[in-house]
Design an enzyme around this catalytic site. Structure first.
Site, mmCIF file in Angstrom:
data_model
loop_
_atom_site.group_PDB
_atom_site.id
_atom_site.type_symbol
_atom_site.label_atom_id
_atom_site.label_comp_id
_atom_site.label_asym_id
_atom_site.label_seq_id
_atom_site.Cartn_x
_atom_site.Cartn_y
_atom_site.Cartn_z
ATOM 1 N N ASN A 9 1.116 -1.233 -0.109
ATOM 2 C CA ASN A 9 -0.463 0.313 -0.455
ATOM 3 C C ASN A 9 0.867 1.295 -0.240
ATOM 4 O O ASN A 9 1.370 1.701 0.808
ATOM 5 C CB ASN A 9 -0.648 0.562 1.535
ATOM 6 C CG ASN A 9 -1.443 1.105 1.749
ATOM 7 O OD1 ASN A 9 -1.629 1.781 0.422
ATOM 8 N ND2 ASN A 9 -2.539 1.366 2.719
ATOM 9 N N LYS A 11 0.065 4.484 -0.196
ATOM 10 C CA LYS A 11 -0.642 5.763 0.026
ATOM 11 C C LYS A 11 -0.091 6.888 -0.919
ATOM 12 O O LYS A 11 -0.460 6.552 -2.005
ATOM 13 C CB LYS A 11 -0.076 6.104 1.694
ATOM 14 C CG LYS A 11 -0.548 4.615 2.430
ATOM 15 C CD LYS A 11 -0.308 4.866 3.552
ATOM 16 C CE LYS A 11 -0.069 3.262 4.514
ATOM 17 N NZ LYS A 11 -0.175 3.420 6.270
ATOM 18 N N HIS A 81 -9.833 1.777 4.765
ATOM 19 C CA HIS A 81 -8.699 1.645 5.167
ATOM 20 C C HIS A 81 -8.659 2.683 6.516
ATOM 21 O O HIS A 81 -9.439 3.464 6.364
ATOM 22 C CB HIS A 81 -7.560 2.109 4.438
ATOM 23 C CG HIS A 81 -5.826 1.894 5.272
ATOM 24 N ND1 HIS A 81 -5.430 2.630 6.078
ATOM 25 C CD2 HIS A 81 -4.819 1.059 4.974
ATOM 26 C CE1 HIS A 81 -4.365 2.830 6.608
ATOM 27 N NE2 HIS A 81 -3.888 1.427 5.609
ATOM 28 N N GLU A 83 -6.440 4.924 7.647
ATOM 29 C CA GLU A 83 -6.407 6.235 7.488
ATOM 30 C C GLU A 83 -8.394 7.005 6.554
ATOM 31 O O GLU A 83 -7.883 8.420 6.476
ATOM 32 C CB GLU A 83 -5.119 6.440 6.277
ATOM 33 C CG GLU A 83 -3.864 6.299 7.272
ATOM 34 C CD GLU A 83 -3.503 5.642 6.465
ATOM 35 O OE1 GLU A 83 -2.884 5.501 5.554
ATOM 36 O OE2 GLU A 83 -1.852 5.194 7.189
ATOM 37 N N GLU A 141 -5.955 -4.579 10.821
ATOM 38 C CA GLU A 141 -4.745 -4.087 11.435
ATOM 39 C C GLU A 141 -5.199 -2.404 11.984
ATOM 40 O O GLU A 141 -6.074 -1.559 11.968
ATOM 41 C CB GLU A 141 -5.016 -2.474 9.648
ATOM 42 C CG GLU A 141 -4.263 -3.187 8.942
ATOM 43 C CD GLU A 141 -3.796 -2.034 7.407
ATOM 44 O OE1 GLU A 141 -2.955 -2.415 7.157
ATOM 45 O OE2 GLU A 141 -4.721 -0.898 7.116
ATOM 46 N N GLY A 147 1.794 2.409 10.561
ATOM 47 C CA GLY A 147 2.829 4.049 10.647
ATOM 48 C C GLY A 147 3.537 4.388 12.019
ATOM 49 O O GLY A 147 4.396 5.199 11.797
ATOM 50 N N SER A 179 3.421 -1.725 10.927
ATOM 51 C CA SER A 179 5.164 -1.647 10.201
ATOM 52 C C SER A 179 5.608 -2.634 10.463
ATOM 53 O O SER A 179 5.672 -3.516 10.918
ATOM 54 C CB SER A 179 4.920 -1.008 12.175
ATOM 55 O OG SER A 179 4.496 0.286 12.384
#
Ligand code: PGA
Length: 220
Positions: A9, A11, A81, A83, A141, A147, A179
């Protein structure tokens, strides 16, 4: 054991197509799923996307439909996701519509969750979701690990993997994300029993990403 599904990913990176081409050409022979930003999809012929809209088309400025992704050669799409839940304020309601339209279009959906309770809400528009396995993967996740450089312990991840697998059919792959690096990748597959990995930051470094794939996919 089936080969683990490794997903990159990217991003909102990198800033230019030139850099994207360089990174993509270094990792494409690995056959991992690579999810670059939309604008690079066609040029790279990438097989994954980071998001999708919940309608097939129409007056929705700025959106990308599942049919467009299919036409661009995309096979996998990340949905839900954290985010996007955080910055775009995507709710379980929105995510459930995205999952449905993407599956209906024949895309393979990688649904990201950090809580077990999200699974039911995000799959509620899928008839018989408890039985349906085709084209669906769940990525666990944990928020604290995304991150941050602070991966989830193997023990906790394993508990969550088992709990997720109890909710859905056994044949739905469960991925770990948060991570991941070349040092911890192996543990999530071999010890915690995940069927794949969703890799963010480390997927932007070609060598590190290839080392993750080697660690996860090939026995020592
Ligand atoms: P990270 O991101 O590997 O940079 O923690 C994972 C993800 O957001 O999917």
């Amino acid at each position: 054991m089936k080969k683990p599904l490794i997903v990159a990913n990217w991003k909102c990176n990198p800033a230019t197509l030139k850099e994207a081409r360089r990174l993509f050409s270094a990792v494409k022979r690995t056959k991992a799923v690579v999810c670059p930003p939309f604008v690079y999809l066609s040029a790279l012929k990438a097989n994954g996307a980071q998001d999708v809209f919940w309608e097939k088309g129409g007056a929705y400025t700025g959106e990308i439909s599942p049919l467009m992704l299919k036409d661009a050669g995309v096979k996998y799409v990340i949905v839900g996701h954290s985010e996007r839940r955080k910055y775009q304020k995507e709710t379980d309601e929105i995510i459930s519509k995205k999952v449905k339209t993407a599956l209906d279009a024949g895309l393979r959906v990688i649904l990201c969750v950090d809580k077990i309770s999200q699974i039911e809400k995000d799959l509620k528009l899928i008839k018989n979701w408890k039985l349906k396995t085709e084209n669906l993967a769940i990525a666990y996740e944990p928020l604290f690990a995304i991150g941050t450089g602070k991966p989830c312990s193997i023990k906790k991840a394993k508990q969550m993997r088992k709990a997720i697998q109890k909710k859905i059919k056994k044949s739905v792959p469960v991925l770990y994300g948060g991570s991941v690096n070349s040092q911890n990748a192996r543990g999530y597959i071999r010890e915690a029993g995940f069927n794949g990995l969703l890799v963010g930051g480390a997927s932007l470094k070609a060598k590190e990403f290839i080392d993750i794939i080697k660690a996860a996919c090939y026995p020592k």
